[in-house]
Design a protein around this motif. Structure first.
Motif, PDB file in Angstrom:
ATOM      1  N   ILE A  51       0.891  -1.337  -0.184  1.00  0.00           N
ATOM      2  CA  ILE A  51      -0.750  -0.105   0.231  1.00  0.00           C
ATOM      3  C   ILE A  51       1.173   1.487  -0.168  1.00  0.00           C
ATOM      4  N   GLU A  52       0.980   2.361  -0.510  1.00  0.00           N
ATOM      5  CA  GLU A  52       1.511   3.532  -1.564  1.00  0.00           C
ATOM      6  C   GLU A  52       0.467   4.165  -0.961  1.00  0.00           C
ATOM      7  N   LEU A  53       1.250   6.248  -0.070  1.00  0.00           N
ATOM      8  CA  LEU A  53       0.314   7.216  -1.093  1.00  0.00           C
ATOM      9  C   LEU A  53       1.365   7.914  -0.851  1.00  0.00           C
ATOM     10  N   GLY A  54       1.207   8.412  -1.705  1.00  0.00           N
ATOM     11  CA  GLY A  54       1.933   9.412  -2.882  1.00  0.00           C
ATOM     12  C   GLY A  54       2.048  10.593  -3.116  1.00  0.00           C
ATOM     13  N   LYS A 101       7.231  24.643 -12.340  1.00  0.00           N
ATOM     14  CA  LYS A 101       8.575  25.181 -13.712  1.00  0.00           C
ATOM     15  C   LYS A 101       9.490  24.457 -13.583  1.00  0.00           C
ATOM     16  N   THR A 102      10.576  23.651 -13.424  1.00  0.00           N
ATOM     17  CA  THR A 102      12.027  23.073 -13.910  1.00  0.00           C
ATOM     18  C   THR A 102      12.429  22.175 -13.112  1.00  0.00           C
ATOM     19  N   THR A 103      11.249  22.488 -11.880  1.00  0.00           N
ATOM     20  CA  THR A 103      11.205  20.848  -9.810  1.00  0.00           C
ATOM     21  C   THR A 103       9.603  20.622 -10.751  1.00  0.00           C
ATOM     22  N   VAL A 104      10.618  18.568 -10.164  1.00  0.00           N
ATOM     23  CA  VAL A 104       9.688  18.389  -9.776  1.00  0.00           C
ATOM     24  C   VAL A 104      10.000  17.802  -8.457  1.00  0.00           C
ATOM     25  N   ILE A 105       9.365  16.762  -7.733  1.00  0.00           N
ATOM     26  CA  ILE A 105       9.348  16.508  -5.992  1.00  0.00           C
ATOM     27  C   ILE A 105       8.026  15.260  -5.825  1.00  0.00           C
ATOM     28  N   ASN A 106       9.437  14.149  -5.905  1.00  0.00           N
ATOM     29  CA  ASN A 106       7.698  12.701  -5.512  1.00  0.00           C
ATOM     30  C   ASN A 106       7.942  12.775  -4.157  1.00  0.00           C
ATOM     31  N   ALA A 107       7.526  12.233  -3.409  1.00  0.00           N
ATOM     32  CA  ALA A 107       7.389  11.667  -1.933  1.00  0.00           C
ATOM     33  C   ALA A 107       6.151  10.802  -1.914  1.00  0.00           C
ATOM     34  N   SER A 108       6.629   9.976  -1.299  1.00  0.00           N
ATOM     35  CA  SER A 108       5.537   8.245  -0.610  1.00  0.00           C
ATOM     36  C   SER A 108       6.188   7.909   0.894  1.00  0.00           C
ATOM     37  N   LEU A 109       4.792   7.094   0.534  1.00  0.00           N
ATOM     38  CA  LEU A 109       4.893   6.643   1.986  1.00  0.00           C
ATOM     39  C   LEU A 109       4.357   5.192   1.829  1.00  0.00           C
ATOM     40  N   PHE A 110       4.760   4.079   2.401  1.00  0.00           N
ATOM     41  CA  PHE A 110       4.823   2.888   1.735  1.00  0.00           C
ATOM     42  C   PHE A 110       4.387   1.910   3.254  1.00  0.00           C
ATOM     43  N   TYR A 111       3.405   0.556   2.902  1.00  0.00           N
ATOM     44  CA  TYR A 111       3.396  -0.475   3.741  1.00  0.00           C
ATOM     45  C   TYR A 111       3.365  -1.316   3.282  1.00  0.00           C
ATOM     46  N   PHE A 155      18.414 -22.683   1.031  1.00  0.00           N
ATOM     47  CA  PHE A 155      17.206 -21.700   1.581  1.00  0.00           C
ATOM     48  C   PHE A 155      15.681 -22.302   1.704  1.00  0.00           C
ATOM     49  N   LYS A 156      15.172 -21.339   2.151  1.00  0.00           N
ATOM     50  CA  LYS A 156      14.000 -21.911   2.789  1.00  0.00           C
ATOM     51  C   LYS A 156      13.238 -20.701   3.046  1.00  0.00           C
ATOM     52  N   ASN A 157      11.826 -20.782   3.083  1.00  0.00           N
ATOM     53  CA  ASN A 157      10.666 -19.883   3.490  1.00  0.00           C
ATOM     54  C   ASN A 157      10.504 -20.020   5.143  1.00  0.00           C
ATOM     55  N   ILE A 158      11.239 -19.332   5.558  1.00  0.00           N
ATOM     56  CA  ILE A 158      10.837 -18.118   6.608  1.00  0.00           C
ATOM     57  C   ILE A 158       9.911 -18.049   7.606  1.00  0.00           C
ATOM     58  N   GLY A 159       9.201 -17.246   7.144  1.00  0.00           N
ATOM     59  CA  GLY A 159       8.305 -16.126   8.107  1.00  0.00           C
ATOM     60  C   GLY A 159       7.982 -15.408   6.995  1.00  0.00           C
ATOM     61  N   THR A 160       7.311 -13.939   7.736  1.00  0.00           N
ATOM     62  CA  THR A 160       6.565 -12.902   6.846  1.00  0.00           C
ATOM     63  C   THR A 160       7.685 -11.209   7.550  1.00  0.00           C
ATOM     64  N   ASN A 161       7.624 -10.232   6.601  1.00  0.00           N
ATOM     65  CA  ASN A 161       8.432  -9.236   6.603  1.00  0.00           C
ATOM     66  C   ASN A 161       6.644  -8.413   7.089  1.00  0.00           C
ATOM     67  N   ASN A 162       7.283  -7.503   8.202  1.00  0.00           N
ATOM     68  CA  ASN A 162       6.465  -5.528   7.800  1.00  0.00           C
ATOM     69  C   ASN A 162       7.442  -4.574   7.864  1.00  0.00           C
ATOM     70  N   SER A 163       7.220  -4.310   6.460  1.00  0.00           N
ATOM     71  CA  SER A 163       7.996  -3.096   6.409  1.00  0.00           C
ATOM     72  C   SER A 163       7.543  -1.586   5.806  1.00  0.00           C
ATOM     73  N   PHE A 164       7.865  -0.821   6.672  1.00  0.00           N
ATOM     74  CA  PHE A 164       7.632   0.801   6.193  1.00  0.00           C
ATOM     75  C   PHE A 164       8.731   1.075   5.667  1.00  0.00           C
ATOM     76  N   GLY A 165       7.904   2.334   5.281  1.00  0.00           N
ATOM     77  CA  GLY A 165       9.084   3.763   4.311  1.00  0.00           C
ATOM     78  C   GLY A 165       8.249   4.219   3.537  1.00  0.00           C
ATOM     79  N   MET A 166       9.622   5.426   2.990  1.00  0.00           N
ATOM     80  CA  MET A 166       9.450   6.667   2.216  1.00  0.00           C
ATOM     81  C   MET A 166      10.688   6.617   1.582  1.00  0.00           C
ATOM     82  N   SER A 167       9.614   6.905   0.691  1.00  0.00           N
ATOM     83  CA  SER A 167      11.003   6.999  -0.952  1.00  0.00           C
ATOM     84  C   SER A 167      10.592   9.426  -1.175  1.00  0.00           C
ATOM     85  N   LEU A 168      11.777   9.533  -1.468  1.00  0.00           N
ATOM     86  CA  LEU A 168      11.897  11.191  -1.672  1.00  0.00           C
ATOM     87  C   LEU A 168      12.412  11.447  -3.056  1.00  0.00           C
ATOM     88  N   PHE A 169      12.029  11.939  -4.169  1.00  0.00           N
ATOM     89  CA  PHE A 169      12.677  11.864  -5.236  1.00  0.00           C
ATOM     90  C   PHE A 169      12.434  13.425  -5.778  1.00  0.00           C
TER      91      PHE A 169
END
Length: 174
Positions: A92-95, A101-111, A139-153
């Motif tokens: 899930i992402e909120l962006g 003018k000549t500037t671009v900004i992209n920001a997002s939060l994700f789960y 190698f094995k399938n060992i579990g689950t992962n929950n990640s939160f993050g952000m991206s800024l460009f």
């Protein structure tokens, strides 16, 4: 809105006497439905807010699947696991993006929630030819992962032939 159905079939066989008879043939197949949805709204023709959901499938590579042992190092050997399942992520992402003018900004939060996480495991094992104790990686399938993050460009063009770009990505791995 979108979606697709994927089918994966992984199979193999060997006449090698090194593998245990039960492991000579393997067959691993599965169907996966992969949906996606995005809702966006544009304000003042230069600002956009969006929320999106998607499901991703990350199939194990041949290196992770190959059951034949790599014994080129007499102490540290590795073998794949043809019974691995793919990693499945629900994202899930909120962006937000804007153009000024000549500037671009992209920001997002994700789960991101990932199940069937593939990790390498090292345990004591036996060398198949000498019967000496070795470190065996697999190698094995060992579990689950929950990640939160952000991206800024950001991108800016101060003069016609020059564009400066930068990005920052931060996320957790739990």
């Amino acid at each position: 809105l979108g979606g697709r159905m994927e089918y994966t079939n992984i199979s193999g066989s060997s006449t090698s006497t090194i593998l245990v008879p039960l492991d000579r043939n393997f067959d691993n197949h599965y169907y996966t439905f992969v949906p996606s949805a995005t809702i966006s709204r544009t304000f003042k023709k230069s600002q956009t807010v969006k929320i999106s959901y998607n499901k991703r499938i990350s199939r194990p590579s041949l290196f992770y699947l190959n059951p034949f042992r790599n014994s080129s190092d007499p102490i540290n050997q590795s073998e794949g696991n043809p019974k691995l399942s793919p990693e499945i992520s629900n994202n899930i992402e909120l962006g937000y993006s804007t153009f000024i003018k000549t500037t671009v900004i992209n920001a997002s939060l994700f789960y991101r929630h990932t199940k069937n996480v593939i990790e390498s495991l090292v345990a004591p094992g036996l060398d198949l030819t000498t019967q000496d104790t070795i470190n065996l990686q697999t190698f094995k399938n060992i579990g689950t992962n929950n990640s939160f993050g952000m991206s800024l460009f950001g991108s800016v063009s101060p003069v016609k032939k020059l564009t400066l770009r930068s990005n920052l990505n931060v996320s957790t791995y739990n």
